[in-house]
Design a protein around this motif. Structure first.
Motif, PDB file in Angstrom:
ATOM      1  N   TYR A  21       0.738  -1.196  -0.205  1.00  0.00           N
ATOM      2  CA  TYR A  21       0.477   0.212  -0.094  1.00  0.00           C
ATOM      3  C   TYR A  21       1.099   1.206   0.244  1.00  0.00           C
ATOM      4  O   TYR A  21       2.047   1.616   0.340  1.00  0.00           O
ATOM      5  CB  TYR A  21      -0.590   0.185   1.451  1.00  0.00           C
ATOM      6  N   THR A  22       0.253   2.411  -0.658  1.00  0.00           N
ATOM      7  CA  THR A  22       0.597   4.409  -0.147  1.00  0.00           C
ATOM      8  C   THR A  22       0.534   4.299   1.158  1.00  0.00           C
ATOM      9  O   THR A  22      -0.405   3.730   1.902  1.00  0.00           O
ATOM     10  CB  THR A  22       0.102   4.217  -1.764  1.00  0.00           C
ATOM     11  N   MET A  23       1.751   5.204   1.693  1.00  0.00           N
ATOM     12  CA  MET A  23       1.342   5.576   3.148  1.00  0.00           C
ATOM     13  C   MET A  23       0.246   6.648   3.086  1.00  0.00           C
ATOM     14  O   MET A  23      -0.432   7.063   4.254  1.00  0.00           O
ATOM     15  CB  MET A  23       2.193   6.611   2.871  1.00  0.00           C
ATOM     16  N   ASP A  24      -1.244   6.659   1.617  1.00  0.00           N
ATOM     17  CA  ASP A  24      -2.316   7.370   1.994  1.00  0.00           C
ATOM     18  C   ASP A  24      -3.428   5.983   2.087  1.00  0.00           C
ATOM     19  O   ASP A  24      -4.768   5.915   2.083  1.00  0.00           O
ATOM     20  CB  ASP A  24      -2.605   8.390   0.731  1.00  0.00           C
ATOM     21  N   GLY A  25      -3.227   4.899   1.651  1.00  0.00           N
ATOM     22  CA  GLY A  25      -4.111   3.847   1.815  1.00  0.00           C
ATOM     23  C   GLY A  25      -4.368   3.080   0.696  1.00  0.00           C
ATOM     24  O   GLY A  25      -5.029   2.308   0.909  1.00  0.00           O
ATOM     25  N   LEU A  26      -3.906   3.587  -0.343  1.00  0.00           N
ATOM     26  CA  LEU A  26      -3.736   2.745  -1.520  1.00  0.00           C
ATOM     27  C   LEU A  26      -3.382   1.302  -1.359  1.00  0.00           C
ATOM     28  O   LEU A  26      -2.010   1.972  -2.024  1.00  0.00           O
ATOM     29  CB  LEU A  26      -4.014   4.220  -2.660  1.00  0.00           C
TER      30      LEU A  26
END
Length: 75
Positions: A21-26
């Protein structure tokens, strides 16, 4: 490097999922979804050349636990 190696070992036969995941949750990649055998050194190749620079989370999850590791990708 263009790739990173993730290793893990479990103590009992279990269904395991590994996602990035990205740190944004994607969610950007599903790395593993299946049965992990006990006392085996499992390894997964993470191809970083397909990722943008930045910090990512690698989540190993089962019904019993969740482990989160960070991966930094730079150019």
């Amino acid at each position: 490097n263009n790739w990173s190696l993730l290793g893990f070992q479990v103590t009992q036969n279990m269904r395991l999922r590994v996602d990035m995941y990205t740190m944004d949750g994607l969610m950007v990649a599903q790395l593993f979804d299946g049965i992990a055998a006990p006392n085996v050194n499992h390894t997964l190749d993470i191809h970083a050349n397909e990722l943008e620079s930045g910090m990512y989370q690698v989540r190993l999850s089962s019904n019993q636990y969740l482990v989160v590791k960070k991966l930094l990708v730079t150019e």
